[in-house]
Design a protein around this motif. Sequence first.
Motif, PDB file in Angstrom:
ATOM      1  N   GLU A   1       0.843  -1.184   0.000  1.00  0.00           N
ATOM      2  CA  GLU A   1       0.000   0.000   0.000  1.00  0.00           C
ATOM      3  C   GLU A   1       0.883   1.239   0.000  1.00  0.00           C
ATOM      4  OE1 GLU A   1      -2.991  -0.489   3.247  1.00  0.00           O
ATOM      5  OE2 GLU A   1      -1.860  -2.343   3.475  1.00  0.00           O
ATOM      6  N   PRO A   2       0.924   1.972  -1.092  1.00  0.00           N
ATOM      7  CA  PRO A   2       1.798   3.148  -1.136  1.00  0.00           C
ATOM      8  C   PRO A   2       1.387   4.211  -0.129  1.00  0.00           C
ATOM      9  CG  PRO A   2       0.654   2.802  -3.251  1.00  0.00           C
ATOM     10  CD  PRO A   2       0.142   1.783  -2.297  1.00  0.00           C
ATOM     11  N   GLU A   3       0.094   4.255   0.198  1.00  0.00           N
ATOM     12  CA  GLU A   3      -0.352   5.299   1.130  1.00  0.00           C
ATOM     13  C   GLU A   3       0.210   5.073   2.531  1.00  0.00           C
ATOM     14  OE1 GLU A   3      -2.237   3.383  -0.685  1.00  0.00           O
ATOM     15  OE2 GLU A   3      -3.650   2.258   0.548  1.00  0.00           O
ATOM     16  N   LEU A   4       0.585   3.830   2.828  1.00  0.00           N
ATOM     17  CA  LEU A   4       1.241   3.556   4.101  1.00  0.00           C
ATOM     18  C   LEU A   4       2.512   4.393   4.206  1.00  0.00           C
ATOM     19  CD1 LEU A   4       1.828   1.498   6.628  1.00  0.00           C
ATOM     20  CD2 LEU A   4       3.401   0.485   5.003  1.00  0.00           C
ATOM     21  N   LEU A   5       3.298   4.386   3.151  1.00  0.00           N
ATOM     22  CA  LEU A   5       4.547   5.135   3.172  1.00  0.00           C
ATOM     23  C   LEU A   5       4.281   6.634   3.148  1.00  0.00           C
ATOM     24  CD1 LEU A   5       6.825   2.939   0.912  1.00  0.00           C
ATOM     25  CD2 LEU A   5       6.568   2.938   3.389  1.00  0.00           C
ATOM     26  N   ASP A   6       3.242   7.051   2.465  1.00  0.00           N
ATOM     27  CA  ASP A   6       2.901   8.476   2.449  1.00  0.00           C
ATOM     28  C   ASP A   6       2.644   8.981   3.857  1.00  0.00           C
ATOM     29  OD1 ASP A   6       3.129   8.506  -0.234  1.00  0.00           O
ATOM     30  OD2 ASP A   6       0.991   8.590  -0.677  1.00  0.00           O
ATOM     31  N   ASP A   7       1.937   8.168   4.647  1.00  0.00           N
ATOM     32  CA  ASP A   7       1.639   8.572   6.018  1.00  0.00           C
ATOM     33  C   ASP A   7       2.908   8.685   6.849  1.00  0.00           C
ATOM     34  OD1 ASP A   7      -1.002   8.670   5.438  1.00  0.00           O
ATOM     35  OD2 ASP A   7      -1.535   6.782   6.428  1.00  0.00           O
ATOM     36  N   GLU A   8       3.817   7.721   6.635  1.00  0.00           N
ATOM     37  CA  GLU A   8       5.037   7.718   7.439  1.00  0.00           C
ATOM     38  C   GLU A   8       5.995   8.814   7.021  1.00  0.00           C
ATOM     39  OE1 GLU A   8       4.932   5.983   9.920  1.00  0.00           O
ATOM     40  OE2 GLU A   8       3.330   4.623   9.356  1.00  0.00           O
ATOM     41  N   LEU A   9       6.035   9.071   5.720  1.00  0.00           N
ATOM     42  CA  LEU A   9       6.996  10.029   5.192  1.00  0.00           C
ATOM     43  C   LEU A   9       6.301  11.381   4.997  1.00  0.00           C
ATOM     44  CD1 LEU A   9       8.490   7.509   2.622  1.00  0.00           C
ATOM     45  CD2 LEU A   9       9.538   8.221   4.768  1.00  0.00           C
ATOM     46  N   ALA A  10       5.666  11.843   6.055  1.00  0.00           N
ATOM     47  CA  ALA A  10       4.859  13.061   5.975  1.00  0.00           C
ATOM     48  C   ALA A  10       5.696  14.290   6.325  1.00  0.00           C
ATOM     49  CB  ALA A  10       3.674  12.929   6.928  1.00  0.00           C
ATOM     50  N   PRO A  11       5.264  15.459   5.859  1.00  0.00           N
ATOM     51  CA  PRO A  11       6.050  16.680   6.043  1.00  0.00           C
ATOM     52  C   PRO A  11       6.193  17.135   7.497  1.00  0.00           C
ATOM     53  CG  PRO A  11       4.031  17.124   4.782  1.00  0.00           C
ATOM     54  CD  PRO A  11       4.106  15.660   4.975  1.00  0.00           C
ATOM     55  N   ASP A  12       5.341  16.612   8.378  1.00  0.00           N
ATOM     56  CA  ASP A  12       5.435  17.027   9.787  1.00  0.00           C
ATOM     57  C   ASP A  12       6.281  16.075  10.622  1.00  0.00           C
ATOM     58  OD1 ASP A  12       3.550  15.012   9.390  1.00  0.00           O
ATOM     59  OD2 ASP A  12       2.432  15.561  11.194  1.00  0.00           O
ATOM     60  N   ARG A  13       6.893  15.060   9.959  1.00  0.00           N
ATOM     61  CA  ARG A  13       7.633  14.045  10.700  1.00  0.00           C
ATOM     62  C   ARG A  13       9.085  14.017  10.265  1.00  0.00           C
ATOM     63  NH1 ARG A  13       3.852  10.971  12.849  1.00  0.00           N
ATOM     64  NH2 ARG A  13       5.324   9.339  13.448  1.00  0.00           N
ATOM     65  N   VAL A  14       9.926  13.457  11.123  1.00  0.00           N
ATOM     66  CA  VAL A  14      11.274  13.063  10.712  1.00  0.00           C
ATOM     67  C   VAL A  14      11.229  11.560  10.490  1.00  0.00           C
ATOM     68  CG1 VAL A  14      13.653  12.776  11.481  1.00  0.00           C
ATOM     69  CG2 VAL A  14      12.488  14.939  11.865  1.00  0.00           C
TER      70      VAL A  14
END
Length: 146
Positions: free
Chosen positions: A94-107
């Motif tokens: 699921e690509p959206e899984l990575l989108d959530d993890e690699l979000a602009p508010d996170r390191v």
Amino acid sequence: MPTASPSTETASAEETEALAAGLAGTLAPGDVVLVSGDLGAGKTTFVRGAARALGVRVPVTSPTFTIARRYEDGRVPVSHLDLFRLAEGLEDEEPELLDDELAPDRVAFVEWPEVAGGGLPGLHVAARVHLEHLGGDRRRVTIETA
Ligand code: ADP
Ligand code: MG
């Protein structure tokens, strides 16, 4: 921007964690750190040191069987990904899984980034860390900053 660092040798997990803490001090939300190296080279150890320096207090363990772990108790939200299990190809996951993890508010820290190939576009890669075994507890740690 900081310049590329030369390689450093560490003689213990603690020394590798201390190096990681130094890098962590330069990181901001949205930054992604790619951490490569063989099994047991110290990738998770490095991420642990960085996460601690970012204020994470809960145990930082390998996310191999879950792909990603999130740490929300530090000064900045931290994601820790291990793509080893995705070796068959990111397209099937699921690509959206990575989108959530690699979000602009996170390191985010990504182990086995090479598994993604070109599958991690548009990320702000702040640093590429490479760890190599030098025998016993010695490791060569190379930190290349953007
Ligand atoms: P990886 O995530 O790359 O598979 P880990 O960080 O999980 O590796 O494991 C590295 C192991 O090597 C840990 O048990 C750690 O304590 C040990 N170790 C010994 N010396 C070092 C060092 N100089 N740097 C990092 N880890 C070290
Ligand atoms: Mg690991």
